[in-house]
Each structure stands twice: as C-alpha cells, then as structure tokens.
Design a protein around this motif. Structure first.
Motif, PDB file in Angstrom:
ATOM      1  N   ARG A   1       0.796  -1.095  -0.021  1.00  0.00           N
ATOM      2  CA  ARG A   1      -0.111  -0.026   0.058  1.00  0.00           C
ATOM      3  C   ARG A   1       0.827   1.221  -0.082  1.00  0.00           C
ATOM      4  O   ARG A   1       0.473   2.280  -0.692  1.00  0.00           O
ATOM      5  N   ASP A   2       1.912   1.221   0.842  1.00  0.00           N
ATOM      6  CA  ASP A   2       2.760   2.594   0.748  1.00  0.00           C
ATOM      7  C   ASP A   2       3.319   2.723  -0.480  1.00  0.00           C
ATOM      8  O   ASP A   2       3.444   3.879  -0.777  1.00  0.00           O
ATOM      9  N   LEU A   3       3.788   1.512  -1.303  1.00  0.00           N
ATOM     10  CA  LEU A   3       4.380   1.709  -2.455  1.00  0.00           C
ATOM     11  C   LEU A   3       3.288   2.262  -3.417  1.00  0.00           C
ATOM     12  O   LEU A   3       3.587   3.346  -4.412  1.00  0.00           O
ATOM     13  N   VAL A   4       2.068   1.728  -3.558  1.00  0.00           N
ATOM     14  CA  VAL A   4       0.915   2.282  -4.234  1.00  0.00           C
ATOM     15  C   VAL A   4       0.755   3.708  -4.108  1.00  0.00           C
ATOM     16  O   VAL A   4       0.784   4.538  -4.811  1.00  0.00           O
TER      17      VAL A   4
ATOM     18  N   ARG B   1      -7.871  -3.710  -5.052  1.00  0.00           N
ATOM     19  CA  ARG B   1      -7.507  -3.915  -6.267  1.00  0.00           C
ATOM     20  C   ARG B   1      -5.997  -4.006  -6.790  1.00  0.00           C
ATOM     21  O   ARG B   1      -5.582  -4.726  -7.287  1.00  0.00           O
ATOM     22  N   ALA B   2      -5.242  -2.750  -6.078  1.00  0.00           N
ATOM     23  CA  ALA B   2      -3.837  -2.779  -6.273  1.00  0.00           C
ATOM     24  C   ALA B   2      -3.137  -4.096  -5.799  1.00  0.00           C
ATOM     25  O   ALA B   2      -2.218  -4.677  -6.267  1.00  0.00           O
ATOM     26  N   LEU B   3      -3.542  -4.295  -4.607  1.00  0.00           N
ATOM     27  CA  LEU B   3      -3.102  -5.489  -3.946  1.00  0.00           C
ATOM     28  C   LEU B   3      -3.127  -6.849  -4.607  1.00  0.00           C
ATOM     29  O   LEU B   3      -2.221  -7.539  -4.582  1.00  0.00           O
ATOM     30  N   LEU B   4      -4.301  -6.840  -5.217  1.00  0.00           N
ATOM     31  CA  LEU B   4      -4.627  -8.421  -5.977  1.00  0.00           C
ATOM     32  C   LEU B   4      -3.706  -8.192  -7.076  1.00  0.00           C
ATOM     33  O   LEU B   4      -3.243  -9.431  -7.437  1.00  0.00           O
ATOM     34  N   CYS B   5      -3.628  -7.171  -7.791  1.00  0.00           N
ATOM     35  CA  CYS B   5      -2.763  -7.252  -9.277  1.00  0.00           C
ATOM     36  C   CYS B   5      -1.354  -7.522  -8.555  1.00  0.00           C
ATOM     37  O   CYS B   5      -0.694  -8.357  -9.356  1.00  0.00           O
ATOM     38  N   LEU B   6      -0.854  -6.859  -7.740  1.00  0.00           N
ATOM     39  CA  LEU B   6       0.537  -6.975  -7.313  1.00  0.00           C
ATOM     40  C   LEU B   6       0.772  -8.537  -6.673  1.00  0.00           C
ATOM     41  O   LEU B   6       1.672  -9.019  -7.082  1.00  0.00           O
ATOM     42  N   ALA B   7      -0.095  -8.877  -5.852  1.00  0.00           N
ATOM     43  CA  ALA B   7      -0.263 -10.231  -5.357  1.00  0.00           C
ATOM     44  C   ALA B   7      -0.153 -11.241  -6.513  1.00  0.00           C
ATOM     45  O   ALA B   7       0.669 -12.316  -6.336  1.00  0.00           O
ATOM     46  N   ALA B   8      -0.906 -11.208  -7.468  1.00  0.00           N
ATOM     47  CA  ALA B   8      -1.020 -12.055  -8.654  1.00  0.00           C
ATOM     48  C   ALA B   8       0.369 -12.154  -9.475  1.00  0.00           C
ATOM     49  O   ALA B   8       0.699 -13.331  -9.839  1.00  0.00           O
ATOM     50  N   ALA B   9       0.706 -10.950  -9.736  1.00  0.00           N
ATOM     51  CA  ALA B   9       2.167 -11.085 -10.343  1.00  0.00           C
ATOM     52  C   ALA B   9       3.185 -11.581  -9.600  1.00  0.00           C
ATOM     53  O   ALA B   9       4.042 -12.376 -10.152  1.00  0.00           O
ATOM     54  N   GLU B  10       3.220 -11.293  -8.311  1.00  0.00           N
ATOM     55  CA  GLU B  10       4.246 -11.959  -7.462  1.00  0.00           C
ATOM     56  C   GLU B  10       4.085 -13.472  -7.357  1.00  0.00           C
ATOM     57  O   GLU B  10       4.993 -14.120  -7.636  1.00  0.00           O
TER      58      GLU B  10
ATOM     59  N   ILE C   1      -5.630   0.852 -12.040  1.00  0.00           N
ATOM     60  CA  ILE C   1      -6.675   0.432 -11.652  1.00  0.00           C
ATOM     61  C   ILE C   1      -7.254   1.251 -10.442  1.00  0.00           C
ATOM     62  O   ILE C   1      -8.550   1.358 -10.215  1.00  0.00           O
ATOM     63  N   GLU C   2      -6.383   1.667  -9.679  1.00  0.00           N
ATOM     64  CA  GLU C   2      -6.860   2.343  -8.444  1.00  0.00           C
ATOM     65  C   GLU C   2      -7.484   3.643  -9.025  1.00  0.00           C
ATOM     66  O   GLU C   2      -8.315   4.208  -8.370  1.00  0.00           O
ATOM     67  N   MET C   3      -6.876   4.156 -10.128  1.00  0.00           N
ATOM     68  CA  MET C   3      -7.228   5.241 -10.781  1.00  0.00           C
ATOM     69  C   MET C   3      -8.787   5.216 -11.391  1.00  0.00           C
ATOM     70  O   MET C   3      -9.786   6.044 -11.177  1.00  0.00           O
ATOM     71  N   VAL C   4      -9.011   4.008 -12.123  1.00  0.00           N
ATOM     72  CA  VAL C   4     -10.174   3.909 -12.818  1.00  0.00           C
ATOM     73  C   VAL C   4     -11.270   3.484 -11.678  1.00  0.00           C
ATOM     74  O   VAL C   4     -12.500   4.021 -11.314  1.00  0.00           O
ATOM     75  N   HIS C   5     -10.686   3.023 -10.326  1.00  0.00           N
ATOM     76  CA  HIS C   5     -11.608   2.530  -9.341  1.00  0.00           C
ATOM     77  C   HIS C   5     -12.246   4.060  -8.674  1.00  0.00           C
ATOM     78  O   HIS C   5     -13.354   3.965  -8.479  1.00  0.00           O
ATOM     79  N   ALA C   6     -11.245   4.787  -8.656  1.00  0.00           N
ATOM     80  CA  ALA C   6     -11.429   6.395  -7.752  1.00  0.00           C
ATOM     81  C   ALA C   6     -12.557   6.874  -8.798  1.00  0.00           C
ATOM     82  O   ALA C   6     -13.549   7.403  -8.393  1.00  0.00           O
ATOM     83  N   MET C   7     -12.436   6.984  -9.971  1.00  0.00           N
ATOM     84  CA  MET C   7     -13.296   7.610 -10.794  1.00  0.00           C
ATOM     85  C   MET C   7     -14.549   6.883 -10.945  1.00  0.00           C
ATOM     86  O   MET C   7     -15.706   7.724 -10.895  1.00  0.00           O
ATOM     87  N   SER C   8     -14.811   5.734 -10.936  1.00  0.00           N
ATOM     88  CA  SER C   8     -16.218   5.065 -10.663  1.00  0.00           C
ATOM     89  C   SER C   8     -16.767   5.536  -9.488  1.00  0.00           C
ATOM     90  O   SER C   8     -18.189   5.810  -9.500  1.00  0.00           O
TER      91      SER C   8
ATOM     92  N   ASP D   1     -13.319  11.770 -15.260  1.00  0.00           N
ATOM     93  CA  ASP D   1     -13.033  11.577 -16.680  1.00  0.00           C
ATOM     94  C   ASP D   1     -11.282  11.609 -17.030  1.00  0.00           C
ATOM     95  O   ASP D   1     -10.942  10.694 -17.551  1.00  0.00           O
ATOM     96  N   ALA D   2     -10.841  12.574 -16.247  1.00  0.00           N
ATOM     97  CA  ALA D   2      -9.391  12.764 -16.464  1.00  0.00           C
ATOM     98  C   ALA D   2      -8.685  11.885 -15.842  1.00  0.00           C
ATOM     99  O   ALA D   2      -7.837  11.138 -16.274  1.00  0.00           O
ATOM    100  N   LEU D   3      -9.168  11.049 -14.667  1.00  0.00           N
ATOM    101  CA  LEU D   3      -8.473   9.730 -13.742  1.00  0.00           C
ATOM    102  C   LEU D   3      -8.687   8.596 -15.083  1.00  0.00           C
ATOM    103  O   LEU D   3      -7.745   7.939 -15.038  1.00  0.00           O
ATOM    104  N   LEU D   4     -10.051   8.553 -15.533  1.00  0.00           N
ATOM    105  CA  LEU D   4     -10.107   7.273 -16.422  1.00  0.00           C
ATOM    106  C   LEU D   4      -8.851   7.336 -17.453  1.00  0.00           C
ATOM    107  O   LEU D   4      -8.416   6.352 -18.021  1.00  0.00           O
ATOM    108  N   VAL D   5      -8.775   8.430 -18.170  1.00  0.00           N
ATOM    109  CA  VAL D   5      -8.165   8.638 -19.265  1.00  0.00           C
ATOM    110  C   VAL D   5      -6.555   8.349 -18.768  1.00  0.00           C
ATOM    111  O   VAL D   5      -5.843   7.861 -19.443  1.00  0.00           O
ATOM    112  N   LEU D   6      -6.281   9.170 -17.711  1.00  0.00           N
ATOM    113  CA  LEU D   6      -4.843   9.145 -17.265  1.00  0.00           C
ATOM    114  C   LEU D   6      -4.373   7.705 -16.953  1.00  0.00           C
ATOM    115  O   LEU D   6      -3.146   7.288 -17.087  1.00  0.00           O
TER     116      LEU D   6
END
Ligand code: GRG
Length: 334
Positions: A34-37, A69-78, A100-107, A142-147
């Motif tokens: 989380r700290d890294l994210v 969601r970020a943790l899941l992505c990192l955990a799956a990669a690891e 993913i966290e940006m998309v989540h925040a926009m939603s 909108d900006a978060l989604l595109v970014l």
C-alpha cells in the motif's frame, strides 16, 4: 487463515498449505505494498495545470481506501513470478495496479454524483462533487479514467512484451466498458428505476440478474485486477484461467460482503452511509438470501477459491497473499 475457512472445515488442505497460509501476515504484506502504491499514485498526479482539476483528482484518488484492487494485481504478479525476489519482479505490474486504482476512484466519483447514488460521504470525507461541484467531479473522473490508460501504456516497463501489454490494455477497457462496469451500472440503474425503460418493458430483478449485475459492476474490475497481474508476468494459460476465475469468485464475495456491510456496518467504520440499499428497498444479496444465507454463500465461494488456487499448482507460499485477500474481502469491516 480466515475464520470462514476454518469454520467450514470442509476444505482439503495439506498440512504444508495450512502452515504457509496461517503463517502469512497480510497486515505486513499489505502495508508495504500500500505504501508503494500510495507513493506512486502521489507522484502520478503531482500538481499541474489546471490546478483545480488536479486537486479534485488528488482529493479522491489519495483519500485512502483499502487498495484492494492494487494489492490483488501485485499479489497475482508476485504469485506467478518465477524469480527469487517475487516482490521485486512483481513490480512490473505496479503501473497497472495504480491504473486500476485510478479507474476505481473515477467510478466512485461518478457513482456518488446526484444523478447516480447521490452520496455525501466517501472514505470518511465529503464526496468529490460536495467538495468541488458536480462539473468538476465529472471531469476529474473523466481525467482519471484517461490518465489510467496513459499510465498503463507508458509506465509499464519494456520487460513486458508489447503483445501482452496490448492484451492487458484491451482487457482493462473491456472490464470497465459496456460489457463490464458501465453495463453493470446501467443494468443496476434500470433495476432500481433510476434509468427508465421504454413503456411496457419494466424489468424485475431475478437472483440471476442480481448476480449478473454484481459480476459486471464490481466483479469485472476485481477479476481484471487478479488476471492482469498474472498476465503481465506472462503466466501460463492454465494458471491465467484459474486465477481469472479466482478473481470472479473474489469479486462476487466482495459484493456480497458489501451488501452485508450495508446492513451491519456503521458510518464511522465504513466511511460512507450504511443502510442506503435497505432504505431504498433495493434488491441485494441480503434481501434475497438473508444474512445467514449470504454468509453461507461466502463460505461456498471460499471453498471454490481454495480449489482454484490449488489448480494453479503454484506453491502455497506464492498464493498465500491471494488467499488472504479473499479472506479479507469477506471478513472486512469497511
Ligand atoms: C468506468 C467509464 C466508467 C464509468 C463508471 C459509476 C459507474 C460507471 C459505475 C459504478 C461502479 C461502482 C462504484 C461499483 C461499486 C463498487 C464498490 C463495492 C466500491 C467500494 O469498493 P471498496 O470497498 O472501496 O474497495 P475503497 O474505498 O476501499 O477503495
């Protein structure tokens, strides 16, 4: 290991699995990731012009949240990384985890708008439109989604093959588009009457429709979170299939737990208003199956999740974070 899994007593785990799973400290694992994210997200939305837009984006993106969601992505990669230092090699998925966290925040920003759920509080603070006004909230989303898309494409290291990255970008957009999150939100809005159907075609919500709404609205991004982490690390097809299904299971469990929290949670711990679904007479997992029935369903999903992790043939140590995250999704209080 989570209470539900232990109470169920029906999971066939080897002793080695049990030791690996119980010894795993999710709190410590999650704290470092989380700290890294958080630090990465902070730099990705460092103040630019127009200042008010970036302030509004930062306000919602950096307001905490579980970063599930970020943790899941990192955990799956690891989990699928073959290198000794899995955490290090899993970092190739960090831009994706942040996207993913940006998309989540926009939603969340769009979901809270007066034209949608009309919520005043999110993550323990006034919602974005309450703070910045509706027009800015819409545009910050909108900006978060595109970014998010730009970050995923530009910041993913070139150790990831272009073909894989392209697949991940396409899947992200599928997960949140008409077949995924947006489609689920529309189906949900039709079911509650927020979006009105043409005369004579009023929809009624069946259990099947409810599950399909959950799968798309919440589940698709959670599924993508697990799948993308593994895909970016070039996981084998059979591993990808099992982990994608694991993400689906987790997504459904997450939403059932959310429905339960709407009944059992309090505003201080939740950081948002509880009881809204109930007050609106909305069809939820709890209104359909009751608290006990919903908890039983969660147990079943736990068992299915466990066998999916076994199917991957990854080591118990490698999948321990993913296992613990499903348990967390189910037993969380916020
Ligand atoms: C994606 C283009 C596009 C539009 C969005 C508004 C909308 C369309 C969809 C709504 C999706 C939504 C908000 C679903 C609810 C998901 C959910 C249960 C959110 C809570 O997630 P947590 O508990 O929150 O992980 P934190 O704050 O911990 O991050």
């Amino acid at each position: 290991m989570g209470s539900l899994l232990i109470e169920s007593g029906r999971i066939s785990m080897t002793e080695r699995d049990m030791v690996a799973a119980t010894a795993f400290d999710l709190r410590q694992y999650a704290a470092t990731r989380r700290d890294l994210v958080e630090r990465t997200l902070d730099t990705l939305v460092a103040g630019k012009e127009p200042a008010q837009l970036w302030e509004s984006m930062r306000y919602s993106l950096l307001s905490g949240g579980k970063r599930m969601r970020a943790l899941l992505c990192l955990a799956a990669a690891e989990a699928v990384s073959e290198h000794k230092d899995a955490a290090q090699s899993g970092l190739a998925s960090l831009p994706c985890a942040c996207a993913i966290e940006m998309v989540h925040a926009m939603s969340l920003i769009h979901d809270d708008l007066p034209c949608m759920d009309n919520d005043d509080f999110r993550r323990g603070q006034p919602t974005n439109h309450k703070q910045f006004g509706e027009a800015m909230a819409l545009l910050a989303g909108d900006a978060l989604l595109v970014l998010a898309n730009e970050i995923l494409i530009r910041n993913t290291p070139n150790t990831v093959q272009a073909e894989i990255l392209l697949d991940v970008v396409a899947e992200l957009n599928r997960a949140i588009g008409p077949e995924g999150m947006v489609g689920g939100q529309v189906a949900d809005s039709i079911s509650t009457g927020l979006i009105t159907m043409p005369t004579g075609s009023q929809s009624s919500v069946s259990p099947e429709l409810l599950e399909s709404i959950h799968k798309r609205k919440t589940g698709a991004l959670l599924r993508f979170s697990v799948w993308s982490g593994a895909r970016l690390m070039a996981a084998q097809d059979h591993v990808l299939t099992s982990l994608a299904r694991y993400g689906e299971i987790l997504g459904l469990a997450f939403q059932i737990a959310d429905d339960l929290l709407d009944v059992t949670g309090d505003i201080k711990t939740l950081g948002k208003t509880p009881g809204k679904d109930q007050a609106a007479g909305k069809l939820t997992w709890v209104s359909l199956y009751g608290i006990k029935g919903s908890q039983e369903q969660l147990q079943k999903l736990c068992i299915e999740g466990e066998s999916l992790l076994n199917e991957t043939a990854l080591t118990p140590q490698a999948v321990a974070p993913l296992r613990a995250l499903l348990d967390f999704a189910i037993n969380r209080t916020s």
